[in-house]
Structures are given as C-alpha cells and as structure tokens.
Scaffold this motif. Sequence first.
Motif, PDB file in Angstrom:
ATOM      1  N   GLU A 307       0.823  -1.207   0.000  1.00  0.00           N
ATOM      2  CA  GLU A 307       0.000   0.000   0.000  1.00  0.00           C
ATOM      3  C   GLU A 307       0.864   1.268   0.000  1.00  0.00           C
ATOM      4  OE1 GLU A 307      -3.134   0.130  -0.514  1.00  0.00           O
ATOM      5  OE2 GLU A 307      -3.351  -2.048  -0.496  1.00  0.00           O
ATOM      6  N   ALA A 308       2.013   1.209   0.632  1.00  0.00           N
ATOM      7  CA  ALA A 308       2.907   2.374   0.629  1.00  0.00           C
ATOM      8  C   ALA A 308       3.451   2.641  -0.774  1.00  0.00           C
ATOM      9  CB  ALA A 308       4.047   2.155   1.618  1.00  0.00           C
ATOM     10  N   LYS A 309       3.721   1.565  -1.518  1.00  0.00           N
ATOM     11  CA  LYS A 309       4.245   1.725  -2.875  1.00  0.00           C
ATOM     12  C   LYS A 309       3.236   2.391  -3.805  1.00  0.00           C
ATOM     13  CE  LYS A 309       8.462   0.078  -2.992  1.00  0.00           C
ATOM     14  NZ  LYS A 309       9.611   0.901  -3.469  1.00  0.00           N
ATOM     15  N   VAL A 310       1.980   1.989  -3.715  1.00  0.00           N
ATOM     16  CA  VAL A 310       0.980   2.475  -4.671  1.00  0.00           C
ATOM     17  C   VAL A 310       0.286   3.751  -4.206  1.00  0.00           C
ATOM     18  CG1 VAL A 310       0.585   0.127  -5.475  1.00  0.00           C
ATOM     19  CG2 VAL A 310      -0.916   1.083  -3.722  1.00  0.00           C
ATOM     20  N   TRP A 311       0.464   4.135  -2.954  1.00  0.00           N
ATOM     21  CA  TRP A 311      -0.222   5.330  -2.465  1.00  0.00           C
ATOM     22  C   TRP A 311       0.264   6.570  -3.203  1.00  0.00           C
ATOM     23  CZ3 TRP A 311       0.822  10.050  -0.235  1.00  0.00           C
ATOM     24  CH2 TRP A 311      -0.257  10.696   0.375  1.00  0.00           C
ATOM     25  N   LEU A 317      -5.297   2.268  -9.937  1.00  0.00           N
ATOM     26  CA  LEU A 317      -4.849   0.956 -10.404  1.00  0.00           C
ATOM     27  C   LEU A 317      -5.993  -0.056 -10.411  1.00  0.00           C
ATOM     28  CD1 LEU A 317      -1.395   0.809  -8.566  1.00  0.00           C
ATOM     29  CD2 LEU A 317      -1.799   1.136 -11.019  1.00  0.00           C
ATOM     30  N   ILE A 318      -6.908   0.056  -9.456  1.00  0.00           N
ATOM     31  CA  ILE A 318      -8.070  -0.831  -9.459  1.00  0.00           C
ATOM     32  C   ILE A 318      -8.903  -0.596 -10.715  1.00  0.00           C
ATOM     33  CG2 ILE A 318     -10.235  -1.376  -8.285  1.00  0.00           C
ATOM     34  CD1 ILE A 318      -7.749  -2.453  -6.894  1.00  0.00           C
ATOM     35  N   ARG A 319      -9.103   0.676 -11.073  1.00  0.00           N
ATOM     36  CA  ARG A 319      -9.856   0.978 -12.294  1.00  0.00           C
ATOM     37  C   ARG A 319      -9.143   0.461 -13.531  1.00  0.00           C
ATOM     38  NH1 ARG A 319     -11.437   5.592  -9.249  1.00  0.00           N
ATOM     39  NH2 ARG A 319      -9.473   6.663  -9.712  1.00  0.00           N
ATOM     40  N   LEU A 320      -7.835   0.598 -13.573  1.00  0.00           N
ATOM     41  CA  LEU A 320      -7.071   0.110 -14.719  1.00  0.00           C
ATOM     42  C   LEU A 320      -7.153  -1.415 -14.824  1.00  0.00           C
ATOM     43  CD1 LEU A 320      -3.894   2.363 -14.515  1.00  0.00           C
ATOM     44  CD2 LEU A 320      -5.615   2.374 -16.337  1.00  0.00           C
ATOM     45  N   TYR A 321      -7.135  -2.090 -13.706  1.00  0.00           N
ATOM     46  CA  TYR A 321      -7.214  -3.547 -13.744  1.00  0.00           C
ATOM     47  C   TYR A 321      -8.531  -4.001 -14.351  1.00  0.00           C
ATOM     48  CZ  TYR A 321      -7.778  -8.355 -12.260  1.00  0.00           C
ATOM     49  OH  TYR A 321      -8.013  -9.702 -12.256  1.00  0.00           O
ATOM     50  N   PHE A 322      -9.629  -3.448 -13.871  1.00  0.00           N
ATOM     51  CA  PHE A 322     -10.928  -3.886 -14.377  1.00  0.00           C
ATOM     52  C   PHE A 322     -11.205  -3.380 -15.790  1.00  0.00           C
ATOM     53  CE2 PHE A 322     -11.722  -4.553  -9.811  1.00  0.00           C
ATOM     54  CZ  PHE A 322     -12.191  -5.854  -9.868  1.00  0.00           C
ATOM     55  N   ARG A 323     -10.419  -2.413 -16.258  1.00  0.00           N
ATOM     56  CA  ARG A 323     -10.579  -1.943 -17.631  1.00  0.00           C
ATOM     57  C   ARG A 323      -9.790  -2.788 -18.625  1.00  0.00           C
ATOM     58  NH1 ARG A 323     -12.764   0.163 -21.923  1.00  0.00           N
ATOM     59  NH2 ARG A 323     -14.090  -1.352 -20.886  1.00  0.00           N
ATOM     60  N   HIS A 324      -8.575  -3.226 -18.252  1.00  0.00           N
ATOM     61  CA  HIS A 324      -7.675  -3.839 -19.229  1.00  0.00           C
ATOM     62  C   HIS A 324      -7.403  -5.331 -18.988  1.00  0.00           C
ATOM     63  CE1 HIS A 324      -6.668   0.029 -21.095  1.00  0.00           C
ATOM     64  NE2 HIS A 324      -6.644   0.533 -19.863  1.00  0.00           N
ATOM     65  N   ALA A 343     -14.765  -1.042   1.947  1.00  0.00           N
ATOM     66  CA  ALA A 343     -14.933  -1.071   3.397  1.00  0.00           C
ATOM     67  C   ALA A 343     -13.590  -1.057   4.120  1.00  0.00           C
ATOM     68  CB  ALA A 343     -15.741  -2.304   3.801  1.00  0.00           C
ATOM     69  N   ASP A 344     -12.699  -1.928   3.717  1.00  0.00           N
ATOM     70  CA  ASP A 344     -11.376  -2.009   4.335  1.00  0.00           C
ATOM     71  C   ASP A 344     -10.484  -2.830   3.410  1.00  0.00           C
ATOM     72  OD1 ASP A 344      -9.126  -2.156   5.868  1.00  0.00           O
ATOM     73  OD2 ASP A 344      -9.992  -3.409   7.448  1.00  0.00           O
ATOM     74  N   LYS A 345      -9.692  -2.166   2.604  1.00  0.00           N
ATOM     75  CA  LYS A 345      -8.906  -2.877   1.599  1.00  0.00           C
ATOM     76  C   LYS A 345      -7.917  -3.846   2.222  1.00  0.00           C
ATOM     77  CE  LYS A 345      -5.973   1.229   1.116  1.00  0.00           C
ATOM     78  NZ  LYS A 345      -5.588   2.305   0.154  1.00  0.00           N
ATOM     79  N   LYS A 346      -7.488  -3.586   3.445  1.00  0.00           N
ATOM     80  CA  LYS A 346      -6.532  -4.490   4.066  1.00  0.00           C
ATOM     81  C   LYS A 346      -7.180  -5.771   4.587  1.00  0.00           C
ATOM     82  CE  LYS A 346      -2.793  -1.317   5.141  1.00  0.00           C
ATOM     83  NZ  LYS A 346      -1.787  -0.893   6.131  1.00  0.00           N
ATOM     84  N   LEU A 352      -3.349 -10.759  -3.136  1.00  0.00           N
ATOM     85  CA  LEU A 352      -4.276 -10.408  -4.217  1.00  0.00           C
ATOM     86  C   LEU A 352      -4.186  -8.932  -4.552  1.00  0.00           C
ATOM     87  CD1 LEU A 352      -6.473 -11.114  -6.209  1.00  0.00           C
ATOM     88  CD2 LEU A 352      -8.159 -10.855  -4.378  1.00  0.00           C
ATOM     89  N   ARG A 353      -4.122  -8.091  -3.542  1.00  0.00           N
ATOM     90  CA  ARG A 353      -3.972  -6.664  -3.831  1.00  0.00           C
ATOM     91  C   ARG A 353      -2.684  -6.396  -4.603  1.00  0.00           C
ATOM     92  NH1 ARG A 353      -3.117  -4.282   1.034  1.00  0.00           N
ATOM     93  NH2 ARG A 353      -3.506  -6.139   2.296  1.00  0.00           N
ATOM     94  N   GLY A 354      -1.595  -7.036  -4.186  1.00  0.00           N
ATOM     95  CA  GLY A 354      -0.328  -6.845  -4.891  1.00  0.00           C
ATOM     96  C   GLY A 354      -0.395  -7.329  -6.319  1.00  0.00           C
ATOM     97  N   ALA A 355      -1.060  -8.470  -6.557  1.00  0.00           N
ATOM     98  CA  ALA A 355      -1.176  -9.005  -7.916  1.00  0.00           C
ATOM     99  C   ALA A 355      -1.985  -8.077  -8.797  1.00  0.00           C
ATOM    100  CB  ALA A 355      -1.818 -10.393  -7.872  1.00  0.00           C
ATOM    101  N   ILE A 356      -3.081  -7.555  -8.300  1.00  0.00           N
ATOM    102  CA  ILE A 356      -3.927  -6.652  -9.092  1.00  0.00           C
ATOM    103  C   ILE A 356      -3.208  -5.344  -9.377  1.00  0.00           C
ATOM    104  CG2 ILE A 356      -6.007  -5.230  -8.930  1.00  0.00           C
ATOM    105  CD1 ILE A 356      -7.427  -7.588  -7.701  1.00  0.00           C
TER     106      ILE A 356
END
Length: 750
Positions: A307-311, A317-324, A343-346, A352-356
């Motif tokens: 989460e620190a890397k993508v913040w 990135l979630i939108r990009l995943y479901f788009r492409h 609700a709580d991404k953690k 799974l979060r890292g893979a997406i």
Amino acid sequence: MNGAPPAAGGGDAGRPGHEANNTTSSDSAASAATAAHARSRKFIIQSTFGNPRERRSRKNRPCDACRRRKTACVITLEPPCVFCDSRGIPCESTTVAGFGDGPPQPPQERGATNAPAQPPQRKPLEGSAAAHKLPLPGVRRESNDLLTPSTGHESPAGSASSPYGMSMVIDQPAHTPSYRDPSALIHQNLVYHSSPSTVNSDPHRAAETASVVSVTSPEAAQQTHTLEDIPGRCAYFMGPTSEQDGFLLDAFRYGILGEKYNLDANIAQVHPGSALRDDQPVHFLFLEIEHPDHVNRARQDASDSIEAKVWPYGENLIRLYFRHVHPIFPIVSKVRFLRRYQADKKSIPACLRGAIYALASVFWSYDGALRGTPASFQQYELVDYAHQALRREIENPNLFVLQACLLLIHVTPPTIDSMEAPTTWTFAAQATACAQMIGLHLEPSQWNINATEKHLRRKLWWATFYSDCWSSICFGNPPHIACTSYNTAPLTMEDVRCDEDVPEDLQYLVEQPDASFEVSAGARFMQMIHIARLLRTVLDSSFQVNTSARTINDTLDAQSELITVQAKLRDWTSLIPSCLVVQKDERVRSHVTSYNCPLHLSFYAAQVLLYRALMHPPTRQAKTTPGSNLRRWFPEALLAFEAFVEFLSCVNKADLFGFWGRHARSQLILCGNFLVFLFMLASERRDIERAYRLLESFHGTMHALWDVDHVQINTLLRAATIRIDSFFAQAAEIMRSGGDGNISAAQPNH
C-alpha cells in the motif's frame, strides 16, 4: 421490584401457627407445580428496550425478532440490533404487561436463549459410539447445519456479515491474534461440554464458557451458508482419504478441542450424500487461523509495503485492472472484491492486492489522471511483496488467495528470457493445489451454500484448469489435474455473469463501461475454457508418458477423439459469436477486438498440438509413404496455418499493448515452430512453396510488430522472434550438411 413470593407446598406446613391443608393428591400435585413455578423466578424485573445490550445479557429487553428466534439480541449503542440491521427489518420490542421480557414461559422453555438447540436426530452409524450411546467426555456434538445466521458486528476487517447476503459468527478464543478483529464472533452449530473438572467445580462458570447454538427456527432453516468470509476461520475440503471416513462423519461429527478446550477446528457438512455410489457426503474442516507472531508481522509488513508503494494511486490501479485485465481473464469476483476494498482494503489478502496492482501498473499511462506522472515503483517490486505475502497466506487458502495465485502467473516476464520460465509451471501447480484444498474440483450444485458462491467456485475451478493445461505445455509436462480427479460441471454464462454488475455506491472504483456485465467478456472466457478442454483431450489421448500400458483399442479410441476435436476446431471460427471475431479490414481497432486476439492465438496453439498428434510419427519414411498419418493430415494442417498467418497480419501494435497473459509467449513459440515443422515435412513442390511463404510472412510480421521502446511487446515477441531468426540464419547450412552441421553462433540480421 417485588419481593420473593411465599413458599408453597411442604414448606408451608413447617411454619409456626400454620395448619396443614387436608387436600386431595391432585391438589397436592397442582400445588407442587405452582411452587416449582414460583421458585423459578423470584423477582420480576421491569427491563427496558433500546439500551446497549451485550450478548447473553438480560439486563435489557431484546427486540421482537430476536425473542421470536430465541437468539442473542446485540445492540451496540442504540437500535437497530445487529440482526435486524443485517436483515433490514424494523427493530422493535412490544411491551407486555407484567413482564419486561414478555409473558412468562413454562419452565422447560425459559432460558432457551442461552440453552443449546438440539440437533436434528440422525440415524447413528452401526457400531459407532453414537449408536451405543457411549459417554464421550469433552467431545462436542454438532448439528446437521453448517453454520447458522447470527448477529455479527458490522466490521470491514473481521465482519461476520457475508457479502452474499448472510451473516456468520463464531466464538473467538481469548488469545485471538492481533491481525483479527477480536470483536468478530462466529456462532458455530456446536454443542460441547467443558472438562469434567470445570463442570464439577464451577457449574455457573462452565455454563458461561459453553458454546451456544442458535435455536433452529423456520427462518434459520431456509438460509444457505458460506465457506468463505468467516472471520478467523478457513475451510479445507475433506476428501476420501482425509483423517476420517465421510460416512462416519455423516452419522457422528464433533469439534476438535485444544488442550484448553478451545475450539481448534469444526467438521461441517455441506452435502449429506445418498445411497448412490457417486454421491458421497461432503465435509469441510473449519480451522481456526493462528500463526506465530513472526508470520503475522511478515504478512503485515508485506501488506503495508504494497500500500505504501501504490499510495495514493491505489484506486486508479483498481480501475485500470478492471478496464484492461479483467475483460480477458475475469476471475476476480468484481462486486465482492470492490465491496471489501471500499470497506477495508486491508481485509483483502495482500497477495491479491499486490497481484492486481502489479498487473494494472502496466497500463499506467492509459489513465488520464496518471498520464504524465511517472510511477513511483516498478512492477517487480509489487510482485516481490505479493509473493512474500502469498507465502504466508497460502497456508490458509481461500478464493481470494486462489485468485492471487492465478494472477501472479501473468506478470511481465524478464526481457532477457528466450523461453518460458519454469515458475509459470510451478505457480500453476501452486494454484491447482490451492483449488483442490478448498474443494473447487467438486461440483457444488447440491451443496447447502450460497448460489453466488457456487457460481464463483465453478468459475475459479475452470480458470485453474485453464492455467494448469496451458502451463504444462511450456516444457512438455503432463498436467497436474487428472481427468478423473474432478467432477465440476461445465462453465455457463451465469457462472461468468454472477457478481459482475457493480452497484451505484461502488461504481467510482471502475470505469463506466465496466460497471455492468459485458456479454462479450463472458463469451470470451467461456471460449478460452472450451479451447483448453479440447486441448486437454488432445493431451490425454496422444501425449501420455506411459504409452506401453495402452492397448490397440486405446490407440484407436484416441485417434477417434483426435478426429472429433479436429472437426470442432475446424468449425470454431465460423461458430463463435460475432463479438469475438478479429477482422483484417478494420481501420479503427476497438478494445473488444484487441481483447479477442489472445483468444485466437490460443486457438491456433491448440491446433499445433492437435496436428502434431494427428500426423504422428513425422518420420522420413512417413514423409514418403502416401497413406501415412503425416501425408493424410498435412493438407489440413497447412490450410489451418495459412489462416494463422492471416490472423497475425491483422494484429497491430495497439493490440499488443493490451493484456495477453503469460501463456501467449509459449503459444507464439508453438505456432512459429509449427511453421518450420510444416516446411520441413512438405513432400510436394507446391506444398514446400506454400510452407515457405508462410515462414516468410510470419518472419516479416514479427519484425514489423517489434518495438524496442515497449517492454511488454518485446517480452511477448522476443522468444518466437529469435527462433524464426535463428532458423533463417542457420537452416540453409544445416540442410546442405544433411543435419550434421555445427550450430552457428552468428547473430540473425534484424
């Protein structure tokens, strides 16, 4: 508050100045019953409704719904209580004159809220301890139900509320690890006794610590259950060779107690089975999730690092995943994931979060808000953290963890690779083991679980089957999934459609076109699985290792199966829906068309193995024998790969920017090498010329698509490109020397 009523019956006769009544025996019996009733409640408490009310507490009156259900009514601060809030029903309490908690109950019914419900009677297995009524101290008895609806707290991380519209709770032990929500409760359908010493020494304390069973009611009996999203528990499938026989468990099930009589595991049944041979009882082991502190710290560190890397670009990135990515490989349960992420991404496993995030990062520049902003991380960094998390989280596999296993196969490979890495195969084996561990290889249609979960389990099994099948061919390995090791029903459109329509409150996490189910995406995924199943038929019939065990009839049957598959693949391009077609004359390429390219590539790669099987053995003798398999099927194969070269000419760089998946590189290698195969085995002059033209066209197209500035394109094309270059650089010399020449180290000309 009233004082204690005067004693009745025999107690009154001993009072000074009180004369004994000369009554009949029936009057005495009635008087004794009245006395027993009076002694059962010495005080009448006028309780109120609406104040905070803890579980097991009778300080305040429960609501009408919980009183009718005879279960706990938990009010955190003010109404509604947790049960009514989860069901969306009014939370009210009707005042009854004389008693704060409603009319007085008969002695055998009073206190039913805290009394364990009697499980449905089952016919005991002959010879079992249940049949002989043997006392089993310290053993928990279980009802037929898997888990009951209950009053879980609304908490994102440890919530007992299921995203499938039902709630589950289980009593947590006192030593709950820090990564779990200690307020989350799980209500097990278990009845068990504390240790004999505890019961004898302090019966009141024993009653407080006993596990409580939700009282069976018509409303509860109609509920379906879930194997997922149970805080602090994971569900492992118990197969035929597991620790206990399934039919014994069908008659007698019990929880597994730890040394301190805490519930370590619970065996639950999702299907009772029948007398039919192939209809056996199905059980799962609900295991308490506990790990050493160093494991919890490592998992938490990986999650925080991701989460620190993508913040602060996680939602982008979630939108990009479901788009492409999702339209091509729709294995993530969209609404379930987005609801949990909101609700709580953690609460979603870090793997799974890292893979997406990692797969979506490839399309960073496609987001208008991110264009011009350099990414602060590299994909491999997220992948490393995801694998660190997966190493710990796969110890408790579930559907989220399996999705991570399947997605991590498809990260961008190193640009220096000239062949597929063995990790593609080993990661597929990991996904297969995870899927089998949670029972996805069994058809769940008759199980007592939620319909949404049935659809998801079926979809994920076929995604696992797809990955196992295509990963196995990279190095010519036999698939891990045996053809007799599963009975999951074929994939349907409803399986793919389920959980895809995003509600309005979650639509900010996806692009507008991705808020609703795309039929073309469902058709595409179903065709991917269809081709993989046909490919698996080819592998099973002609690419076995122990061929010495096959009889002549087996060989004839295998040849018949190959011919059937050939007929199906021959007509495939004519029978697919129009939304899956790739047309050459298109000038403006749509997303849907580019999404279809990986599907068509897998179709031609499957044909490679089909024709290699049909034309076996490709010897020099077969090349000159008119009736050989090689000569018989060569024209069909040549025609099929003229269509492949034409398809490849339809692909442009814009198409290559999309998500192709890791298997596309192996599929390109197969197709390019098969063109060499056709050229070398052509016997007629015209066939030789046609095969050589195919080689030249393929060679030119690969170089036309090459882009030194785009990593994803280069990693996709490099392995196949250097092979065709190597052929043109060395083929003439090798053929002149009769195949005995030395391999040249000269570099191919670009």
